[in-house]
Write an enzyme that holds these catalytic residues in place. Structure first.
Site, short mmCIF file in Angstrom:
data_model
loop_
_atom_site.label_atom_id
_atom_site.label_comp_id
_atom_site.label_asym_id
_atom_site.label_seq_id
_atom_site.Cartn_x
_atom_site.Cartn_y
_atom_site.Cartn_z
N ASP A 73 0.82 -1.21 0.00
CA ASP A 73 0.00 0.00 0.00
C ASP A 73 0.85 1.26 0.00
O ASP A 73 0.52 2.25 -0.66
CB ASP A 73 -0.93 0.01 1.22
N GLU A 104 1.34 -1.43 5.28
CA GLU A 104 -0.01 -1.79 4.91
C GLU A 104 -0.92 -0.72 5.49
O GLU A 104 -0.78 -0.33 6.66
CB GLU A 104 -0.38 -3.16 5.47
N LYS A 106 -4.87 0.37 6.14
CA LYS A 106 -6.24 -0.10 6.17
C LYS A 106 -7.08 0.79 7.09
O LYS A 106 -6.56 1.62 7.81
CB LYS A 106 -6.30 -1.55 6.63
#
Length: 241
Positions: A73, A104, A106
């Site tokens: 990401d 990452e 999220k």
């Protein structure tokens, strides 16, 4: 003359990030679009405030043996000494030697998300990295020792209660090898990092989490040094295959 306030400036930086992450969470309902938007918020923060030698983007990482990581990401990579970065139809691919950190990103942190981030970080750390001797006016320096690649997790919320409790710590400690998450931020609660001297995770609860995380990341990048001199010929061998 207008009077400036450093606390106000630092607070506004975090408030902007938190507002944008909350807006993504509340206004975008398609999971894929929500994920892309969350990544974009973190990438824009790093692109705007990291020193110019660093670049941040969503990317794949590749090594000279032709092995690719999973798509990350957020990748923080070198743009001063890295000789090539591919942009193929909007997909960015960077050589493993140029990578400083991978994250990452999220909406929320939970056990499954931590494990997923650990798996993706490990896919980068397991790549082969070259390092060549460095010529200088007085001779040649030996190949630079490879710098550790930082791994992390960036979210808006935590599904655990308390957000920074034993459950989160236990989940992070489940992989202290290739998948270890060294640093991260839960924008609504604070940031965390692994303290190697104390051999444990430190959780900092605060109201300006994004700003605190940014400063901690920059501090760690400063002590990382510079990426090694990449063996371009090792990649060039693929031209004949």
């Amino acid at each position: 003359m207008a009077e400036w306030s450093l606390p106000t400036l630092l607070s506004s930086l975090h408030e902007d990030i938190q507002y944008r992450l909350r807006l993504v969470r509340e206004s975008i309902h398609h999971p894929g679009s929500k994920g892309d938007a969350s990544e974009g918020v973190w990438i824009s923060l790093l692109q705007k405030y990291l020193p110019q030698r660093y670049q941040a983007d969503k990317a794949f990482v590749v090594d000279s043996k032709g092995i690719f990581s999973q798509q990350m990401d957020v990748v923080v990579f070198d743009r001063q000494y890295s000789p090539f970065v591919f942009n193929h139809e909007g997909q960015i691919i960077v050589p493993a030697e140029s990578v400083y950190a991978v994250f990452e990103a999220k909406q929320s942190a939970d056990k499954q998300m931590v494990e997923y981030a650990q798996e993706k970080v490990a896919s980068v750390r397991r790549l082969h990295r070259t390092s060549l001797p460095i010529p200088h006016a007085g001779g040649v320096y030996p190949p630079k020792q490879l710098i550790p690649i930082m791994g992390g997790l960036l979210t808006f919320e935590s599904d655990w209660s308390p957000a920074f409790g034993e459950a989160f710590n236990s989940s992070l400690c489940s992989d202290l090898g290739d998948g270890q998450l060294d640093i991260g931020c839960v924008a609504s609660h604070g940031h965390f990092y692994f303290d190697r001297d104390a051999d444990q995770y430190v959780f900092e609860s605060e109201t300006k989490a994004a700003t605190a995380f940014l400063f901690k990341l920059i501090s760690r990048l400063q002590f990382s040094g510079t990426v090694p001199m990449i063996d371009v010929d090792a990649y060039g061998e693929w031209l004949t295959k």
